[in-house]
Design a protein around this motif. Structure first.
Motif, PDB file in Angstrom:
ATOM      1  N   PRO A 108       0.823  -1.211   0.000  1.00 30.94           N
ATOM      2  CA  PRO A 108       0.000   0.000   0.000  1.00 30.94           C
ATOM      3  C   PRO A 108       0.855   1.258   0.000  1.00 30.94           C
ATOM      4  CG  PRO A 108      -0.858  -1.605   1.574  1.00 30.94           C
ATOM      5  CD  PRO A 108       0.461  -2.143   1.088  1.00 30.94           C
ATOM      6  N   ALA A 109       0.393   2.286  -0.693  1.00 31.68           N
ATOM      7  CA  ALA A 109       1.186   3.505  -0.878  1.00 31.68           C
ATOM      8  C   ALA A 109       1.633   4.110   0.446  1.00 31.68           C
ATOM      9  CB  ALA A 109       0.373   4.526  -1.684  1.00 31.68           C
ATOM     10  N   GLU A 110       0.762   4.064   1.449  1.00 31.39           N
ATOM     11  CA  GLU A 110       1.104   4.682   2.733  1.00 31.39           C
ATOM     12  C   GLU A 110       2.171   3.892   3.498  1.00 31.39           C
ATOM     13  OE1 GLU A 110      -2.598   2.107   3.338  1.00 31.39           O
ATOM     14  OE2 GLU A 110      -1.809   3.512   1.825  1.00 31.39           O
ATOM     15  N   GLU A 111       2.456   2.659   3.064  1.00 31.17           N
ATOM     16  CA  GLU A 111       3.454   1.843   3.747  1.00 31.17           C
ATOM     17  C   GLU A 111       4.784   1.792   3.000  1.00 31.17           C
ATOM     18  OE1 GLU A 111       2.131  -2.075   4.843  1.00 31.17           O
ATOM     19  OE2 GLU A 111       0.067  -1.396   5.148  1.00 31.17           O
ATOM     20  N   LEU A 112       4.848   2.382   1.804  1.00 32.15           N
ATOM     21  CA  LEU A 112       6.041   2.225   0.979  1.00 32.15           C
ATOM     22  C   LEU A 112       7.301   2.779   1.643  1.00 32.15           C
ATOM     23  CD1 LEU A 112       4.836   2.907  -2.682  1.00 32.15           C
ATOM     24  CD2 LEU A 112       6.028   0.868  -1.845  1.00 32.15           C
ATOM     25  N   PHE A 113       7.202   3.951   2.248  1.00 32.59           N
ATOM     26  CA  PHE A 113       8.371   4.539   2.905  1.00 32.59           C
ATOM     27  C   PHE A 113       7.911   5.493   4.000  1.00 32.59           C
ATOM     28  CE2 PHE A 113      12.155   7.145   3.434  1.00 32.59           C
ATOM     29  CZ  PHE A 113      13.159   6.183   3.376  1.00 32.59           C
ATOM     30  N   PRO A 114       8.582   5.485   5.168  1.00 31.67           N
ATOM     31  CA  PRO A 114       9.732   4.643   5.506  1.00 31.67           C
ATOM     32  C   PRO A 114       9.347   3.174   5.622  1.00 31.67           C
ATOM     33  CG  PRO A 114       8.988   5.855   7.429  1.00 31.67           C
ATOM     34  CD  PRO A 114       8.219   6.399   6.270  1.00 31.67           C
ATOM     35  N   VAL A 115      10.306   2.319   5.319  1.00 30.88           N
ATOM     36  CA  VAL A 115      10.077   0.881   5.308  1.00 30.88           C
ATOM     37  C   VAL A 115      10.073   0.338   6.732  1.00 30.88           C
ATOM     38  CG1 VAL A 115      11.062  -1.332   4.592  1.00 30.88           C
ATOM     39  CG2 VAL A 115      11.094   0.616   3.026  1.00 30.88           C
ATOM     40  N   GLY A 116       9.142  -0.568   7.008  1.00 32.20           N
ATOM     41  CA  GLY A 116       9.075  -1.183   8.323  1.00 32.20           C
ATOM     42  C   GLY A 116       8.315  -2.487   8.266  1.00 32.20           C
ATOM     43  N   PRO A 117       8.305  -3.242   9.356  1.00 35.12           N
ATOM     44  CA  PRO A 117       7.674  -4.569   9.377  1.00 35.12           C
ATOM     45  C   PRO A 117       6.145  -4.507   9.466  1.00 35.12           C
ATOM     46  CG  PRO A 117       8.632  -4.098  11.514  1.00 35.12           C
ATOM     47  CD  PRO A 117       9.038  -2.964  10.616  1.00 35.12           C
ATOM     48  N   THR A 118       5.537  -3.836   8.491  1.00 31.64           N
ATOM     49  CA  THR A 118       4.083  -3.799   8.427  1.00 31.64           C
ATOM     50  C   THR A 118       3.565  -5.130   7.881  1.00 31.64           C
ATOM     51  OG1 THR A 118       4.067  -2.917   6.177  1.00 31.64           O
ATOM     52  CG2 THR A 118       4.162  -1.317   7.983  1.00 31.64           C
TER      53      THR A 118
END
Length: 741
Positions: free
Chosen positions: A508-518
């Motif tokens: 999902p666009a809102e999770e692209l950056f910063p990168v994390g263990p979503t």
């Protein structure tokens, strides 16, 4: 490889859950019943975020595939059959309410005669009842659940594959008419003389039905279509003088002859016909040079296992990769996908693909393409990382599947090795030489194809799997490869993030950056995918250790891609430097069955090369310059040291000489020549080691990388380039980044 005179006629299908028989949906064949249901119900793409989890309840559902048809036009002497080249995994075949057959196994072909209950002038109802996924009752939800069946265990979840268990008709399926007699088997067997000047041909055929007054006619044509042999009779044997040999692309021409086998009656009428291609070659697995001396000392147990491929009397260094199924739902993969991926494998300069045993066997078109492209295949049976049982029930299905696999792949000249499976002689599998499944597979291969090398598992004594990280426990790939000494590196990996175009399709666009263990990044294997470490496969701490924090996704991708590419170059080139004791380097892995966010692959799903792909391709050129470094990170004031090499896996280059220059390219781009080297006369399939370069690195404030180039005068196709990490000493105190072990 074989193309029948009577093709399989496709049918129109619907599918329903067995517990909801009144609700049916359109079905695609080849395909998978889970995808049919998901498509009809409008489920979101299983490849996006963690949508694949929606499929979990379908593991325990039986499905009914249904087709209605009128009997096609056929002669009175002909019979009608249902034929499927692959149903995954257990099924029941019914016609007009009558059970005709049951079947277990994903690769063995299903053939059922429909005549007994066929309605000649009415609508016939054919049902294929596909049973729920087989699972061992083991108290865990993982690959161990697949340890009592011959289903591909990767579907039960791996560190690069989600838990998503497909089923259904995954290969061509439909109706087939057969005359009073037909060819159920036709293979061109042959033996090459020791000097390869003669091919003694003996046709291996099986005729079924009424064989009264029938004859076989065999016609062999060369690549141009010119007939070079014709045999007629009940037993067909002959000799072909001076056959063109099949070679890998880097050693010669992958020459293929065309053949046709006709079954005719005494009047000359053709009852059945099979056509295909054959390539004449001899492949052996022989002891590596020096392998008899391992282990050192006395008394001795067994020496290192043979891992050196000998093709047509010539020792070949295998530069290659591990191939996995190109789709989770393998029915979706067709000729176009295989062709696209194999074109990339050839572009990567690979001459061997190890078809990993945890996945489904590829469709026929995969092997046909490998034949054409001159790429050898190492094919494994469907065993991986489990302890498989010695029970009669399991062994019966394993033998059926093994014989089907050998029958499918053995006619192809690309086949170089048959292997029992992946990592079976390890603590997590617990199998050994006395395990009955492996003794059975050895027996099957000996009986069917004694001329094809068989090994029980990979790795064996002398071979190596791992490592799979650029930096692990404080050591880089450069150090562990320098200290390693293996006959074959049949798995090794360096992780890299996927390109932006792939990430935008799954995260999902809102999770692209910063990168994390979503949820999305974790579902697509960027975090916590392997070895219990949250770092793998993305490795953010490793990236930050060398290059500091990233301010954007594109910057992170560039840094990760550089580490993967340089890591793979270091491993491939060092493995080649260890020749002749080492004879093989196969990375884990080439491709993916679905889009991962980070992984050891060099080609993302469906066929998107990572930036590291070109670097791997450069490291696998048959002849190229090479620099051996002892580490990746250098500081201002240090003495940069590396040795110059010429790597050569080719034949027919005896007497060639080259002039090579080593160049230092600092961050400002100005090149400085460090040393030149005139090679001595090159010999076939041998490397040359040149001088060692030593130069004190200046301080480049603010820089974090520099480049070393090797230039071969008059041969730019042999040039090589290396980007190394750099740390300036004028920036103040050194910064050390915490790395998870």
């Amino acid at each position: 490889m074989n193309f029948s005179f009577n093709p399989i006629m496709p049918l129109t299908w619907t599918v329903s859950r067995a517990d909801e028989p009144s609700v049916s949906y359109p079905a695609a064949v080849p395909g998978a019943v889970q995808l049919d249901l998901a498509s009809a119900l409008g489920w979101p793409d299983y490849r996006y975020a963690d949508n694949y989890r929606m499929f979990a309840p379908l593991e325990d559902v039986d499905f009914v595939c249904r087709s209605e048809f009128m009997v096609p036009e056929k002669e009175a002497s002909e019979t009608l059959w249902f034929v499927s080249k692959g149903i995954d995994y257990e099924c029941r075949i019914c016609l007009n309410g009558h059970v005709l057959a049951t079947h277990e196994g994903a690769v063995s072909q299903v053939e059922v005669c429909l005549e007994e209950y066929l309605l000649p002038d009415a609508l016939n109802v054919l049902e294929v009842v596909v049973l729920k996924a087989p699972k061992k009752d083991c108290g865990t939800v993982d690959r161990v659940q697949a340890s009592e069946c011959c289903k591909a265990p990767v579907s039960y979840e791996w560190d690069w594959h989600p838990r998503l268990i497909p089923s259904g008709m995954w290969d061509d399926s439909g109706l087939q008419t057969r005359g009073r007699a037909w060819l159920s088997h036709a293979r061109v067997g042959y033996t090459l003389s020791n000097d390869f000047s003669r091919a003694s041909i003996a046709l291996d055929t099986l005729v079924e039905g009424d064989k009264t007054d029938t004859l076989l006619r065999f016609i062999l044509s060369d690549h141009s279509g010119k007939q070079v042999m014709e045999l007629v009779g009940d037993r067909l044997e002959g000799v072909l003088d001076n056959p063109h040999l099949w070679w890998t692309w880097d050693q010669g021409t992958p020459y293929l002859y065309n053949y046709r086998v006709k079954l005719v009656d005494r009047t000359g009428e053709v009852l059945d016909s099979v056509s295909g291609r054959v390539g004449f070659r001899r492949v052996r697995l022989v002891m590596n040079e020096g392998a008899w001396d391992r282990p050192e000392g006395s008394p001795k147990s067994r020496s290192d296992a043979p891992a050196q491929i000998e093709l047509n009397g010539r020792r070949i260094f295998a530069r290659g990769t591990n191939w996995v199924a190109p789709e989770i739902f393998v029915g979706l993969a067709g000729k176009a996908r295989y062709s696209e991926l194999l074109a990339l494998a050839r572009e990567a300069n690979f001459n061997l693909l190890r078809c990993w045993g945890g996945c489904m066997v590829s469709k026929d078109c995969f092997f046909e393409e490998c034949d054409e492209r001159g790429i050898m295949v190492w094919q494994e049976f469907p065993l991986a990382c489990n302890k498989y049982p010695d029970t009669p029930e399991y062994l019966a299905v394993l033998e059926q599947e093994a014989r089907a696999i050998v029958d499918r792949v053995s006619p192809h000249p690309c086949l170089a090795i048959l292997c029992g499976g992946n990592e079976l002689f390890n603590s997590w599998s617990g199998m050994d030489d006395q395990s009955l499944p492996l003794r059975l597979l050895n027996k099957v291969c000996y009986e069917m194809v004694p001329h094809i090398p068989f090994i029980a598992t990979s790795p064996l004594n002398g071979m190596c799997h791992g490592n799979y990280l650029f930096r692990h426990e404080g050591r880089e790939v450069y150090q562990w490869m320098d200290e390693a000494s293996s006959t074959a590196y049949t798995e090794f990996g360096v992780p890299g993030i996927s390109p932006r175009e792939v990430l935008e399709g799954i995260i999902p666009a809102e999770e692209l950056f910063p990168v994390g263990p979503t949820a999305a990044w974790t579902a697509h294997h960027a975090f916590g995918a392997w070895d219990g470490n949250l770092e793998t496969w993305l490795g953010p701490a490793t990236i930050e250790y060398y290059f500091g924090k990233s301010s954007s996704l594109d910057e992170l991708i560039a840094k990760s891609s550089l580490l993967q590419g340089e890591g793979y170059k270091a491993i491939y080139e060092e493995a080649r430097r260890q020749k002749p004791y080492c004879s093989m380097a196969l990375n884990w892995d080439f491709n993916e069955p679905w889009p991962t966010a980070a992984n050891n692959s060099i080609v993302c799903y469906p066929a998107v090369p990572k930036p590291s792909f070109k670097m791997v391709s450069a490291a696998c050129r048959p002849v190229c310059s090479s620099a051996k470094f002892m580490k990746f990170l250098w500081e201002g004031g240090e003495v940069l040291e590396f040795s110059m090499w010429l790597l050569n896996d080719s034949y027919g280059v005896n007497g060639m000489r080259y002039n090579m220059s080593a160049m230092l390219v600092p961050p400002d781009g100005t090149e400085k020549e460090l040393l030149s080297w005139a090679t001595s006369s090159l010999e076939d399939n041998e490397n040359q080691q040149g001088p060692t370069v030593r130069v004190k690195l200046p301080d480049w404030p603010g820089a974090n990388r520099f480049t070393v180039k090797l230039l071969v005068s008059g041969h730019p196709e042999m040039d090589s380039s290396y980007t190394l990490a750099y740390r300036s000493v004028s920036k103040g105190p050194k910064v050390f980044y915490a790395l998870n072990k």
